[in-house]
Every structure is written in structure tokens, then in C-alpha cells.
Write an enzyme that holds these catalytic residues in place. Structure first.
Site, PDB file in Angstrom:
ATOM      1  N   HIS A   1       0.837  -1.211   0.000  1.00 56.14           N
ATOM      2  CA  HIS A   1       0.000   0.000   0.000  1.00 56.14           C
ATOM      3  C   HIS A   1       0.866   1.252   0.000  1.00 56.14           C
ATOM      4  CE1 HIS A   1      -3.378   2.666   1.066  1.00 56.14           C
ATOM      5  NE2 HIS A   1      -2.498   3.260   1.861  1.00 56.14           N
ATOM      6  N   GLU A   2       1.896   1.270   0.825  1.00 52.56           N
ATOM      7  CA  GLU A   2       2.786   2.436   0.866  1.00 52.56           C
ATOM      8  C   GLU A   2       3.548   2.590  -0.455  1.00 52.56           C
ATOM      9  OE1 GLU A   2       2.229   4.462   3.085  1.00 52.56           O
ATOM     10  OE2 GLU A   2       1.074   3.095   4.354  1.00 52.56           O
TER      11      GLU A   2
ATOM     12  N   HIS B   1       1.556   4.525  -2.889  1.00 52.22           N
ATOM     13  CA  HIS B   1       1.706   5.983  -2.805  1.00 52.22           C
ATOM     14  C   HIS B   1       2.959   6.449  -3.540  1.00 52.22           C
ATOM     15  CE1 HIS B   1      -1.686   6.587  -0.267  1.00 52.22           C
ATOM     16  NE2 HIS B   1      -1.186   5.934   0.775  1.00 52.22           N
TER      17      HIS B   1
END
Length: 235
Positions: free
Chosen positions: A104-105, A108
Site C-alpha cells: 500500500h505504501e 503511494h
């Protein structure tokens, strides 16, 4: 005479309580879901850090470092330093939950690399949001004291607070998109296999609820301000 100061009970407090309950429920959901799937070891045996590096490299991103940070669920991507920062429970863990959070990071970081518009918009409004969050209530109170409920300062204070609502709303597509990218890449690259992909969707879906709850809480707070101050005038 009808005035706010004469009320023995403020029914709008229920709006705040609803926001608190939503936040607590979302937090409990993400903690329980993460705890459950942090016990499931991925079949590939990759750690969160290793998975993150593979994902970044697969997208041609080599200028983002994967770092270890202290704390629990303190994971974040910092566009200023170009770093994916993974917490104690994620960096060295081989669990499905850890890999999902790390991915998920990375989502980004990928957004940043491709100049994803909602991410850019969120970053652009941060200074104004911080100012608004700091001075909105003082401006409202000062406006009431010097000019009553009809003071233009009251409306200015409400508008300043609404910037926080805007930030929370812009955050939603940023977070959902990052999770979607994460799941898609983990599946297509074979970092997670079979049921593991579904497990990760549950972890990231639970995490997304915290952002939905935060947005709902901000909207309820804004509604309360409008009811208390924005729609009334001194007699």
C-alpha cells in the site's frame, strides 16, 4: 429570548458522538483484521521490506528507499525524502498483512512517480488545511464575542474548518487507489498467491474504513458548526 447561551442541552453533541463511534469502530476493525492476518505467513516468504523493493523496482522506481521506522502501524510514504517507511511489525515480517501494508505504501510512491492528481492536490492544500484547523475555532469564538452569530468572522471560521473536510475527502481516492494498485501488483507479480490476495484485500479494506470514518467525522463536525453558528442570527 432564544439564544445558544440559554440552552441547557446541546443536541448537536450527538453528531460528535457519532463521529467518535465511527472512528472507534473503524480502528477496532483494522486492528482485529491486521492481528488476524499477521499470523498468516506468505507462501513466498518475502518480508514486507523485500516485497516493497520488488514492487518499486517492477515499476522502474529506483530512487525511493525502503526504511525501517519504530512504532506500530506507523507505516507511511514520505514524498519529501522519497522513502517508504515501514514499522516494526511490517518491515521484517513475512505475514500476508505486512506485505499488504508495505505494498500500500508503495502504491503511494507509484502515485507520486506518475504525478497522480489527487495526491498532488492533497499535498498542495496541506498548508492551508493546517492553518484552518488551528485558527477556525478561535476565529468563530472571536466573531461571536465581537459581532454575535451574524458576524462575518463566524462564517470565515466555518469556511476555514471546511478545509479539513476537503482534505479528508481528497484523501479517500488517494488511499483507495493506492490499495487497488497494491493488490493488483501483488497478484500479477505472484508475491501473494491464491487466497493470500483475498486476505490482503481484507486488511487494506479495513484500513480504508479508518479514512472513511475520518471523513464522516469531519463532515459531522462541519454540520454541527453550521447548525450552531452558521444558520442563526442574533435577535
Amino acid at each position: 429570548m432564544y439564544g445558544y447561551g440559554y440552552r441547557m442541552f446541546d443536541p448537536t453533541i450527538f453528531l460528535v458522538l457519532i463521529g467518535v463511534v465511527l472512528s472507534m469502530a473503524a480502528s477496532a476493525k483494522v486492528n482485529s483484521t491486521y492481528a488476524k492476518f499477521s499470523q498468516v505467513r506468505s507462501m513466498t516468504g518475502l518480508t514486507g521490506a523485500e516485497a516493497a523493493k520488488r514492487l518499486l523496482n517492477s515499476q522502474g522506481i529506483y530512487d525511493v528507499q525502503v526504511r525501517h521506522v519504530a512504532g506500530k502501524l506507523t507505516d507511511h510514504y514520505d514524498p519529501r525524502t522519497k522513502t517508504v517507511n515501514l514499522s516494526d511489525a511490517v518491515y521484517g515480517s513475512t505475514s500476508v498483512a505486512a506485505i499488504g501494508v508495505a505494498a500500500h505504501e508503495c502504491g503511494h510512491a507509484i502515485q507520486d512517480n506518475m504525478e497522480y492528481v489527487p495526491l498532488r492536490l492533497r499535498a498542495a492544500i496541506v498548508p492551508a488545511v493546517n492553518i484552518g484547523a488551528t485558527i477556525s475555532w478561535p476565529v468563530i469564538i472571536f466573531g461571536v464575542l465581537i459581532g454575535g452569530l451574524g458576524s462575518p468572522l463566524v462564517m470565515i471560521g466555518i469556511l476555514l474548518f471546511s478545509l479539513s473536510v476537503l482534505f479528508q475527502l481528497v484523501t479517500l481516492p488517494v488511499e483507495f487507489n493506492a490499495s487497488a494498485r497494491a493488490v493488483r501488483l501483488l497478484d500479477s507479480m505472484g508475491i501473494l498467491k491464491g487466497q493470500e490476495v483475498g486476505y490482503t484485500k481484507q486488511v487494506l479494506g479495513a484500513a480504508a474504513l479508518t479514512y472513511v470514518a475520518a471523513a464522516a467525522g469531519s463532515i459531522l463536525q462541519l454540520l454541527r458548526l453550521v447548525i450552531l453558528f452558521g444558520g442563526r442570527r442574533d435577535d
